[in-house]
Structure formats: structure tokens, C-alpha cells
Design an enzyme around this catalytic site. Structure first.
Site, PDB file in Angstrom:
ATOM      1  N   ASP A  11       0.819  -1.216   0.000  1.00 37.89           N
ATOM      2  CA  ASP A  11       0.000   0.000   0.000  1.00 37.89           C
ATOM      3  C   ASP A  11       0.855   1.270   0.000  1.00 37.89           C
ATOM      4  O   ASP A  11       1.968   1.281   0.531  1.00 37.89           O
ATOM      5  CB  ASP A  11      -0.915  -0.021   1.240  1.00 37.89           C
ATOM      6  CG  ASP A  11      -2.054   0.981   1.126  1.00 37.89           C
ATOM      7  OD1 ASP A  11      -2.370   1.407   0.002  1.00 37.89           O
ATOM      8  OD2 ASP A  11      -2.640   1.325   2.177  1.00 37.89           O
ATOM      9  N   GLY A  12       0.313   2.328  -0.589  1.00 36.01           N
ATOM     10  CA  GLY A  12       0.952   3.642  -0.524  1.00 36.01           C
ATOM     11  C   GLY A  12       1.539   4.126  -1.843  1.00 36.01           C
ATOM     12  O   GLY A  12       2.236   5.141  -1.866  1.00 36.01           O
ATOM     13  N   ARG A  15       0.226   7.750  -2.613  1.00 33.82           N
ATOM     14  CA  ARG A  15       0.825   8.791  -1.771  1.00 33.82           C
ATOM     15  C   ARG A  15       2.300   8.987  -2.102  1.00 33.82           C
ATOM     16  O   ARG A  15       2.817  10.096  -2.041  1.00 33.82           O
ATOM     17  CB  ARG A  15       0.631   8.434  -0.283  1.00 33.82           C
ATOM     18  CG  ARG A  15      -0.747   8.809   0.235  1.00 33.82           C
ATOM     19  CD  ARG A  15      -1.073   8.098   1.514  1.00 33.82           C
ATOM     20  NE  ARG A  15      -1.414   6.695   1.277  1.00 33.82           N
ATOM     21  CZ  ARG A  15      -1.504   5.776   2.232  1.00 33.82           C
ATOM     22  NH1 ARG A  15      -1.265   6.102   3.482  1.00 33.82           N
ATOM     23  NH2 ARG A  15      -1.842   4.544   1.926  1.00 33.82           N
ATOM     24  N   ARG A  24      -0.609   9.135 -10.133  1.00 36.33           N
ATOM     25  CA  ARG A  24      -0.681   7.877  -9.361  1.00 36.33           C
ATOM     26  C   ARG A  24      -0.046   6.702 -10.108  1.00 36.33           C
ATOM     27  O   ARG A  24       0.576   5.839  -9.506  1.00 36.33           O
ATOM     28  CB  ARG A  24      -2.135   7.566  -9.002  1.00 36.33           C
ATOM     29  CG  ARG A  24      -2.727   8.541  -7.985  1.00 36.33           C
ATOM     30  CD  ARG A  24      -4.189   8.201  -7.695  1.00 36.33           C
ATOM     31  NE  ARG A  24      -4.330   6.891  -7.077  1.00 36.33           N
ATOM     32  CZ  ARG A  24      -4.203   6.668  -5.767  1.00 36.33           C
ATOM     33  NH1 ARG A  24      -3.951   7.664  -4.940  1.00 36.33           N
ATOM     34  NH2 ARG A  24      -4.339   5.445  -5.289  1.00 36.33           N
ATOM     35  N   HIS A  28       2.349   3.398  -9.052  1.00 35.96           N
ATOM     36  CA  HIS A  28       2.090   1.975  -9.308  1.00 35.96           C
ATOM     37  C   HIS A  28       3.257   1.346 -10.080  1.00 35.96           C
ATOM     38  O   HIS A  28       3.640   0.209  -9.817  1.00 35.96           O
ATOM     39  CB  HIS A  28       0.787   1.792 -10.081  1.00 35.96           C
ATOM     40  CG  HIS A  28      -0.432   2.224  -9.300  1.00 35.96           C
ATOM     41  ND1 HIS A  28      -0.632   1.846  -7.993  1.00 35.96           N
ATOM     42  CD2 HIS A  28      -1.486   3.011  -9.629  1.00 35.96           C
ATOM     43  CE1 HIS A  28      -1.773   2.373  -7.553  1.00 35.96           C
ATOM     44  NE2 HIS A  28      -2.308   3.093  -8.533  1.00 35.96           N
ATOM     45  N   GLU A  58     -12.444  -4.547  -3.898  1.00 35.74           N
ATOM     46  CA  GLU A  58     -12.995  -3.202  -3.686  1.00 35.74           C
ATOM     47  C   GLU A  58     -12.288  -2.148  -4.551  1.00 35.74           C
ATOM     48  O   GLU A  58     -12.770  -1.023  -4.677  1.00 35.74           O
ATOM     49  CB  GLU A  58     -12.882  -2.801  -2.207  1.00 35.74           C
ATOM     50  CG  GLU A  58     -13.889  -3.510  -1.297  1.00 35.74           C
ATOM     51  CD  GLU A  58     -13.605  -4.987  -1.095  1.00 35.74           C
ATOM     52  OE1 GLU A  58     -12.412  -5.354  -0.980  1.00 35.74           O
ATOM     53  OE2 GLU A  58     -14.558  -5.783  -1.080  1.00 35.74           O
ATOM     54  N   ARG A  62     -12.336   2.439  -7.883  1.00 35.23           N
ATOM     55  CA  ARG A  62     -11.431   3.549  -8.276  1.00 35.23           C
ATOM     56  C   ARG A  62     -11.817   4.089  -9.657  1.00 35.23           C
ATOM     57  O   ARG A  62     -12.529   3.418 -10.409  1.00 35.23           O
ATOM     58  CB  ARG A  62      -9.985   3.037  -8.287  1.00 35.23           C
ATOM     59  CG  ARG A  62      -9.555   2.649  -6.872  1.00 35.23           C
ATOM     60  CD  ARG A  62      -8.075   2.440  -6.762  1.00 35.23           C
ATOM     61  NE  ARG A  62      -7.741   2.148  -5.376  1.00 35.23           N
ATOM     62  CZ  ARG A  62      -6.535   2.217  -4.861  1.00 35.23           C
ATOM     63  NH1 ARG A  62      -5.510   2.538  -5.631  1.00 35.23           N
ATOM     64  NH2 ARG A  62      -6.331   1.953  -3.591  1.00 35.23           N
ATOM     65  N   LEU A 122      10.463 -20.706  -4.723  1.00 34.78           N
ATOM     66  CA  LEU A 122       9.602 -19.788  -3.958  1.00 34.78           C
ATOM     67  C   LEU A 122       8.203 -19.851  -4.558  1.00 34.78           C
ATOM     68  O   LEU A 122       8.040 -19.827  -5.774  1.00 34.78           O
ATOM     69  CB  LEU A 122      10.148 -18.348  -4.075  1.00 34.78           C
ATOM     70  CG  LEU A 122       9.234 -17.216  -3.621  1.00 34.78           C
ATOM     71  CD1 LEU A 122       9.102 -17.187  -2.105  1.00 34.78           C
ATOM     72  CD2 LEU A 122       9.753 -15.859  -4.103  1.00 34.78           C
ATOM     73  N   LEU A 186      -6.563  -4.443   7.651  1.00 41.51           N
ATOM     74  CA  LEU A 186      -6.315  -5.560   6.735  1.00 41.51           C
ATOM     75  C   LEU A 186      -6.979  -5.367   5.379  1.00 41.51           C
ATOM     76  O   LEU A 186      -6.622  -6.050   4.413  1.00 41.51           O
ATOM     77  CB  LEU A 186      -6.779  -6.885   7.356  1.00 41.51           C
ATOM     78  CG  LEU A 186      -5.917  -7.371   8.532  1.00 41.51           C
ATOM     79  CD1 LEU A 186      -6.539  -8.621   9.169  1.00 41.51           C
ATOM     80  CD2 LEU A 186      -4.488  -7.684   8.077  1.00 41.51           C
ATOM     81  N   GLU A 198       1.222 -12.940  12.616  1.00 41.00           N
ATOM     82  CA  GLU A 198       1.803 -11.765  13.270  1.00 41.00           C
ATOM     83  C   GLU A 198       1.696 -10.602  12.282  1.00 41.00           C
ATOM     84  O   GLU A 198       1.984 -10.764  11.091  1.00 41.00           O
ATOM     85  CB  GLU A 198       3.278 -12.017  13.621  1.00 41.00           C
ATOM     86  CG  GLU A 198       3.484 -13.121  14.639  1.00 41.00           C
ATOM     87  CD  GLU A 198       2.891 -12.798  16.009  1.00 41.00           C
ATOM     88  OE1 GLU A 198       2.809 -11.613  16.369  1.00 41.00           O
ATOM     89  OE2 GLU A 198       2.496 -13.753  16.709  1.00 41.00           O
TER      90      GLU A 198
HETATM   91  C1  IPE Z   1      -5.467  -2.580  -0.057  1.00 49.58           C
HETATM   92  O1  IPE Z   1      -5.135  -1.250  -0.234  1.00 49.58           O
HETATM   93  C2  IPE Z   1      -5.468  -3.306  -1.369  1.00 49.58           C
HETATM   94  C3  IPE Z   1      -4.155  -3.480  -1.996  1.00 49.58           C
HETATM   95  C4  IPE Z   1      -3.002  -3.126  -1.498  1.00 49.58           C
HETATM   96  C5  IPE Z   1      -4.192  -4.129  -3.275  1.00 49.58           C
HETATM   97  P1  IPE Z   1      -6.236  -0.130  -0.409  1.00 49.58           P
HETATM   98  O2  IPE Z   1      -5.506   1.149  -0.596  1.00 49.58           O
HETATM   99  O3  IPE Z   1      -7.207  -0.509  -1.448  1.00 49.58           O
HETATM  100  O4  IPE Z   1      -6.976  -0.173   1.007  1.00 49.58           O
HETATM  101  P2  IPE Z   1      -7.814   0.926   1.775  1.00 49.58           P
HETATM  102  O5  IPE Z   1      -8.859   1.432   0.834  1.00 49.58           O
HETATM  103  O6  IPE Z   1      -6.874   2.023   2.184  1.00 49.58           O
HETATM  104  O7  IPE Z   1      -8.375   0.216   2.963  1.00 49.58           O
HETATM  105  C1  IPE Z   2      -1.555   0.317  -3.359  1.00 54.34           C
HETATM  106  O1  IPE Z   2      -1.362   1.682  -3.426  1.00 54.34           O
HETATM  107  C2  IPE Z   2      -1.851  -0.286  -4.694  1.00 54.34           C
HETATM  108  C3  IPE Z   2      -3.252  -0.700  -4.858  1.00 54.34           C
HETATM  109  C4  IPE Z   2      -4.190  -0.629  -3.956  1.00 54.34           C
HETATM  110  C5  IPE Z   2      -3.622  -1.237  -6.143  1.00 54.34           C
HETATM  111  P1  IPE Z   2      -2.582   2.696  -3.413  1.00 54.34           P
HETATM  112  O2  IPE Z   2      -2.991   2.957  -4.812  1.00 54.34           O
HETATM  113  O3  IPE Z   2      -3.671   2.241  -2.514  1.00 54.34           O
HETATM  114  O4  IPE Z   2      -1.876   3.975  -2.806  1.00 54.34           O
HETATM  115  P2  IPE Z   2      -2.457   4.978  -1.742  1.00 54.34           P
HETATM  116  O5  IPE Z   2      -2.972   4.169  -0.587  1.00 54.34           O
HETATM  117  O6  IPE Z   2      -3.567   5.736  -2.421  1.00 54.34           O
HETATM  118  O7  IPE Z   2      -1.323   5.849  -1.361  1.00 54.34           O
HETATM  119 MG    MG Z   3      -4.070   2.476  -0.548  1.00 55.29          MG
END
Ligand code: IPE
Ligand code: IPE
Ligand code: MG
Length: 239
Positions: A11-12, A15, A24, A28, A58, A62, A122, A186, A198
Site C-alpha cells: 500500500d501507498g 501517496r 498515481r 504503481h 474493492e 477507483r 519460492l 487488513l 503476526e
Molecule cells: C489494499 O489497499 C489493497 C491493496 C493493497 C491491493 P487499499 O488502498 O485498497 O486499502 P484501503 O482502501 O486504504 O483500505
Molecule cells: C496500493 O497503493 C496499490 C493498490 C491498492 C492497487 P494505493 O494505490 O492504494 O496507494 P495509496 O494508498 O492511495 O497511497
Molecule cells: Mg491504498
């Protein structure tokens, strides 16, 4: 002890890109590079199972352009990296609902899975169009069908049987779940399988994750005491 199965909520990306004034998609793309590094590091460290959350059930909410970018990146990743993954002995499998994916993506996934089916170094599980609640609904429907047609009796439904109907039927439960970007949730990832995992939450955005961050998470895991609801005998004696 080293974790046998590590699962990562990557995630992130958004940002990370925003902090650099980039779109964005740039986040990615950088995230795919972090995935490459992480798979390599996990292999080097002798980790047996690695599951990565790439697209949730979910994430369809987007904007359409971002969804296309993410689907495109999955295709490019398989096309570009499959040969290298195969050479490195990585067995690739997807978890998630395939029905909701376009034919070309499903074919690429099947190609990756069959090419790498005999690899042993792996196990890489890519969670794509994955959501734990959706997975549990699909499993429950399949079990209900088996009961309705007499293949199973209600008393055959045990924890083990449910586990066999989940997308992860062939894998051990994750020992360690890592989430980057500082979010403490999660987000519908491996809810059943995470019963005794964990959890390690890290502040860095996914594109900044690599070997060092993986080692840091493994160290934090190694310092945990896993009790699975029991008591630690050695500790009781010491007290
Ligand atoms: C969880 O991240 C899904 C993936 C990393 C693929 P999201 O960015 O979609 O989760 P929320 O919306 O912050 O909970
Ligand atoms: C995780 O990064 C990748 C996916 C969920 C596909 P995000 O796209 O959720 O990035 P943030 O959370 O908006 O920073
Ligand atoms: Mg995210």
C-alpha cells in the site's frame, strides 16, 4: 524462527507519487519495481511462500483510468517478468475471483501458472481481484452445493474443509503479514487465514520497500512470541 509464509499488503503507491508531484500511475509503476526487489530478496532469504495483495475486490471502485493502469501493469508484469521468475525457480499462482477478469488476463495467468507449475524455489501468490469476504462467499457456495447434491454431509464441514475450499487451499496460513504506508487495517486480505498471523505495519510507502525493509519485518516477527492461545511452558517455569 524464519516465517514460512509472508503476505504483504502493498500500500501507498498513490501517496508516494503525490509526494513527488507525480501521477498515481507513476507510483504503481514504482510499486512493480519494489515487487521485483521483494520477490528476489524473499527468494534469497529462503522464504517458501510469498503472497502479495495487488488488486482488491474493492479496488474496482477507483476511477476507470486507474483501474486500466493497474490491469495493464499486471499484464506487463507477467509478460516481462515471467521468464525471469521461471528461471529463478518461482512458482506463480493467482488468488482471487477470475470470473471478473477479462479473457486476455485470465489466459496470461493460466500461462504463468502452467509454465511455473513444477518450480520449487519460492511460491509467489498474487492476490488480484481478491477480497477475503468474496473468497469466503465463493467457498461457502461451493460447500453448500456439495451438501445439496449429497457429496458432503453438514457434519463434514470443519475448519480444515473450509480451508480446502478457499483460494489458498494449497498454501500454509501466513505467519507474517506486512502492510506498508502506515495504515493499520487488513482491508479484506486473508481474513480467515490471518487468524494467528503476526502483523507488522510499516510507515514506508510500498515503492520504498525492498530487501532492508523485508529484513526489518522478519526481525520484528522473530522477536514475537506466538502462543496460538496456549501458554509458553518455558516462561511459566521461569516465573
Ligand atoms: C489494499 O489497499 C489493497 C491493496 C493493497 C491491493 P487499499 O488502498 O485498497 O486499502 P484501503 O482502501 O486504504 O483500505
Ligand atoms: C496500493 O497503493 C496499490 C493498490 C491498492 C492497487 P494505493 O494505490 O492504494 O496507494 P495509496 O494508498 O492511495 O497511497
Ligand atoms: Mg491504498
Amino acid at each position: 524462527m524464519k516465517p514460512e509464509h509472508i503476505a504483504i499488503i502493498m500500500d501507498g503507491n498513490g501517496r508516494w507519487a503525490k509526494a513527488r508531484g507525480l501521477p498515481r500511475i507513476a507510483g504503481h509503476r514504482a510499486g512493480v519495481e519494489a515487487l521485483r526487489q521483494t520477490v528476489r530478496a524473499a527468494g534469497d532469504l529462503g522464504i517458501e511462500w510469498l503472497t502479495v495483495y495487488a488488486f482488491s475486490s474493492e479496488n474496482w471502485s477507483r476511477p476507470q483510468s486507474e483501474i486500466s493502469d493497474l490491469l495493464g501493469l499486471l499484464k506487463t508484469f507477467i509478460r516481462r517478468d515471467l521468464a525471469d521468475l521461471h528461471k529463478a525457480g518461482v512458482r506463480v499462482r493467482m488468488i482471487g475471483a477470475r470470473d471478473g477478469l477479462a479473457k486476455d488476463i485470465r489466459h496470461l495467468i493460466e500461462e504463468a501458472e502452467s509454465l511455473t507449475a513444477n518450480n520449487k524455489a519460492l511460491n509467489l501468490l498474487i492476490a488480484f481481484n481478491y477480497g477475503s469476504r468474496d473468497e469466503i462467499v465463493r467457498a461457502t457456495r461451493a460447500i453448500a452445493n456439495a451438501v445439496a447434491c449429497g457429496e458432503l454431509r453438514p457434519e463434514d464441514v470443519t475448519q480444515e474443509l473450509i480451508g480446502k475450499y478457499l483460494d489458498t487451499s494449497f498454501a500454509p496460513d501466513p505467519d507474517l503479514i506486512i502492510r506498508t504506508s502506515g495504515e493499520l487495517r487488513l482491508s479484506n486480505f486473508l481474513l480467515w487465514q490471518a487468524a494467528y498471523a503476526e502483523l507488522v505495519f510499516m510507515p514506508c510507502y510500498w515503492p520504498d520497500f525492498g530487501r532492508n525493509e523485508l529484513l526489518q519485518a522478519i526481525d520484528s516477527y522473530a522477536a514475537r512470541e506466538r502462543r496460538f492461545g496456549g501458554v509458553t511452558v518455558a516462561r511459566d517455569v521461569a516465573l
